[in-house]
Design a protein around this motif. Structure first.
Motif, PDB file in Angstrom:
ATOM      1  N   UNK A 277      64.673  36.147 159.248  1.00 18.67           N
ATOM      2  CA  UNK A 277      63.277  35.998 159.653  1.00 18.67           C
ATOM      3  C   UNK A 277      62.344  36.074 158.453  1.00 18.67           C
ATOM      4  N   UNK A 278      62.642  36.983 157.516  1.00 18.02           N
ATOM      5  CA  UNK A 278      61.806  37.113 156.320  1.00 18.02           C
ATOM      6  C   UNK A 278      61.895  35.867 155.452  1.00 18.02           C
ATOM      7  N   UNK A 279      63.089  35.303 155.335  1.00 15.26           N
ATOM      8  CA  UNK A 279      63.261  34.083 154.538  1.00 15.26           C
ATOM      9  C   UNK A 279      62.492  32.930 155.165  1.00 15.26           C
ATOM     10  N   UNK A 280      62.587  32.790 156.480  1.00 16.00           N
ATOM     11  CA  UNK A 280      61.869  31.720 157.181  1.00 16.00           C
ATOM     12  C   UNK A 280      60.366  31.860 156.996  1.00 16.00           C
ATOM     13  N   UNK A 281      59.885  33.081 157.030  1.00 13.19           N
ATOM     14  CA  UNK A 281      58.450  33.315 156.842  1.00 13.19           C
ATOM     15  C   UNK A 281      58.029  32.934 155.426  1.00 13.19           C
ATOM     16  N   UNK A 282      58.873  33.269 154.438  1.00 15.85           N
ATOM     17  CA  UNK A 282      58.549  32.895 153.050  1.00 15.85           C
ATOM     18  C   UNK A 282      58.537  31.380 152.876  1.00 15.85           C
ATOM     19  N   UNK A 283      59.486  30.700 153.535  1.00 15.52           N
ATOM     20  CA  UNK A 283      59.523  29.243 153.443  1.00 15.52           C
ATOM     21  C   UNK A 283      58.260  28.619 154.016  1.00 15.52           C
ATOM     22  N   UNK A 284      57.841  29.099 155.169  1.00 14.90           N
ATOM     23  CA  UNK A 284      56.624  28.565 155.785  1.00 14.90           C
ATOM     24  C   UNK A 284      55.406  28.823 154.907  1.00 14.90           C
ATOM     25  N   UNK A 285      55.355  30.003 154.288  1.00 19.16           N
ATOM     26  CA  UNK A 285      54.221  30.319 153.415  1.00 19.16           C
ATOM     27  C   UNK A 285      54.209  29.400 152.184  1.00 19.16           C
ATOM     28  N   UNK A 286      55.412  29.157 151.620  1.00 18.81           N
ATOM     29  CA  UNK A 286      55.472  28.259 150.449  1.00 18.81           C
ATOM     30  C   UNK A 286      55.050  26.843 150.812  1.00 18.81           C
ATOM     31  N   UNK A 287      55.473  26.364 151.981  1.00 20.62           N
ATOM     32  CA  UNK A 287      55.090  25.016 152.398  1.00 20.62           C
ATOM     33  C   UNK A 287      53.583  24.917 152.624  1.00 20.62           C
ATOM     34  N   UNK A 288      53.019  25.959 153.198  1.00 23.37           N
ATOM     35  CA  UNK A 288      51.566  25.957 153.414  1.00 23.37           C
ATOM     36  C   UNK A 288      50.812  25.967 152.091  1.00 23.37           C
ATOM     37  N   UNK A 289      51.311  26.733 151.115  1.00 26.61           N
ATOM     38  CA  UNK A 289      50.671  26.769 149.797  1.00 26.61           C
ATOM     39  C   UNK A 289      50.744  25.413 149.109  1.00 26.61           C
ATOM     40  N   UNK A 290      51.915  24.767 149.204  1.00 21.07           N
ATOM     41  CA  UNK A 290      52.063  23.452 148.585  1.00 21.07           C
ATOM     42  C   UNK A 290      51.111  22.438 149.210  1.00 21.07           C
ATOM     43  N   UNK A 291      51.018  22.471 150.540  1.00 18.83           N
ATOM     44  CA  UNK A 291      50.143  21.523 151.217  1.00 18.83           C
ATOM     45  C   UNK A 291      48.680  21.779 150.867  1.00 18.83           C
ATOM     46  N   UNK A 292      48.303  23.047 150.819  1.00 21.56           N
ATOM     47  CA  UNK A 292      46.922  23.379 150.479  1.00 21.56           C
ATOM     48  C   UNK A 292      46.602  22.994 149.044  1.00 21.56           C
ATOM     49  N   UNK A 293      47.552  23.203 148.137  1.00 16.91           N
ATOM     50  CA  UNK A 293      47.338  22.831 146.735  1.00 16.91           C
ATOM     51  C   UNK A 293      47.238  21.328 146.583  1.00 16.91           C
ATOM     52  N   UNK A 294      48.054  20.586 147.333  1.00 20.40           N
ATOM     53  CA  UNK A 294      47.999  19.130 147.257  1.00 20.40           C
ATOM     54  C   UNK A 294      46.673  18.598 147.774  1.00 20.40           C
TER      55      UNK A 294
END
Length: 377
Positions: free
Chosen positions: A287-304
């Motif tokens: 669950x912690x890994x999945x949460x980190x993945x979602x956070x990284x994807x959100x950061x990438x999208x926001x940065x883009x």
């Protein structure tokens, strides 16, 4: 100017000391001051408890290596790396299960018998299921798979760094078994039994404290005693058979006694982790890994989205700058918009059709600010 030679000599002494520290874990045998106390002992773990986790982790690597149909040399190297690693790091910092995975994965590369990362992960997951009677499944690309993969990559990097990227000096006792048995007029059964004792000796750190020749002679002696074979005696010439191989009798007896002690210990099926935090096999870890993945994807999208000039996406019909072309559904989220803009820049304006309603068909005329959109009626 008079101080120049002394400063150069001082720097040379510092460099020599640094080289000495860097090569301590590269040599076949570890120096006495490293063997005296391990990092786990300094963290308050009793030596008996540490030995249990070392034996258990080596058993995991051996079992997974057999499942992967790797040659024994790979499993020998993996267990050697594991013992060396825990003379650099503590069991409270690195879980034994993860370290066993990393050592086997790395050893397969060192011995030029590489296995895919996914193969190693699924082999260890099978070992985990068998040993714990778990029914939990690992799916390729799932949360558990992603977490195990991330941990394996990280621990492999740590092992490489801690051991100095140098593995070519590892020497195993197995290479001497057949040679010694043949010189002693032994048969295949004696060689097989001695080979098994060599495999069992890998559960201990004996390979870091005794030469490979000593371990091989100890294995041959134990095998001969078990099979009740009489080895040829050279005492009439004043030389024992092990002395002919350059092995001291005292070292031989100590190695044989340490291997024998292994069989007095109870079998280890599963041990709790000594490292803090959730283990790979815990649901909380996935669950912690999945949460980190979602956070990284959100950061990438926001940065883009933040990096893309909004005026580059004005539509062809004179719409306001930053508006998406005609035909996009109104429910497109902010993150999807950022992804669309990023993709638009990467492929020169060919917007991804998966973001459009099915009835929308884009015919893109690639000009600076022209997007032509037609809708099927």
């Amino acid at each position: 100017m008079d101080d120049a030679p002394s400063s150069i000599d001082g720097q040379a002494a510092v460099d020599e000391e640094d080289d000495k520290l860097l090569t301590e874990h590269h040599v076949t045998l570890l120096p006495a001051h490293l063997l005296k106390e391990t990092p786990s002992q300094r963290d308050g773990i009793a030596r008996e408890e540490e030995d249990k986790h070392r034996r258990w982790a080596c058993g995991l690597a051996q079992e997974a290596g057999i499942l992967l149909k790797l040659p024994q040399q790979v499993m020998c190297t993996a267990q050697n790396l594991l013992h060396r690693f825990y003379y650099r790091k503590s069991l409270k910092s690195y879980d034994a299960f993860v370290t066993a995975m990393g050592c086997l994965f790395l050893a397969s590369k060192v011995e030029e018998k590489p296995k895919r990362l996914r193969e190693v992960l699924f082999a260890f997951h099978y070992v985990y299921k068998v040993r714990t009677n778990s029914t939990e499944k690992m799916e390729l690309g799932g949360a558990m798979y992603a977490g195990w993969k991330e941990s394996l990559v990280m621990v492999e990097r740590t092992i490489l760094k801690e051991l100095g990227f140098s593995f070519y000096v590892i020497e195993h006792a197995h290479r001497f078994i057949l040679f010694y048995v043949k010189l002693l007029d032994g048969d295949a059964e004696l060689a097989q039994e001695a080979w098994a004792y060599c495999n069992d000796s890998l559960r201990t750190d004996l390979q870091l404290r005794s030469k490979a020749e000593v371990i091989a002679c100890a294995a041959v002696k134990l095998a001969a005693a078990k099979l009740r074979r009489t080895l040829p005696s050279l005492q009439e010439d004043g030389v024992d058979w092990w002395a002919a191989f350059g092995v001291d009798g005292g070292e031989l007896e100590r190695a044989a006694a340490e291997i024998t002690e292994l069989y007095a210990a109870s079998p280890l099926v599963w041990l709790p982790s000594l490292a803090p935090g959730p283990r790979l096999t815990d649901p909380a870890f996935a669950a912690a890994v999945l949460k980190r993945q979602e956070a990284r994807e959100a950061e990438k999208a926001a940065a883009a989205e933040a990096a893309m000039p909004v005026e580059d996406l004005g539509n062809a019909e004179g719409g306001e700058a930053g508006a998406l072309p005609v035909g996009y559904p109104a429910a497109v989220t902010v993150l999807q918009r950022g992804e669309i803009r990023r993709r638009h820049a990467e492929i020169g304006g060919h917007l991804l059709q998966r973001y459009l309603p099915r009835q929308a068909v884009f015919a893109h005329a690639f000009t600076k600010r022209s997007h032509v959109c037609t809708l099927d009626s």
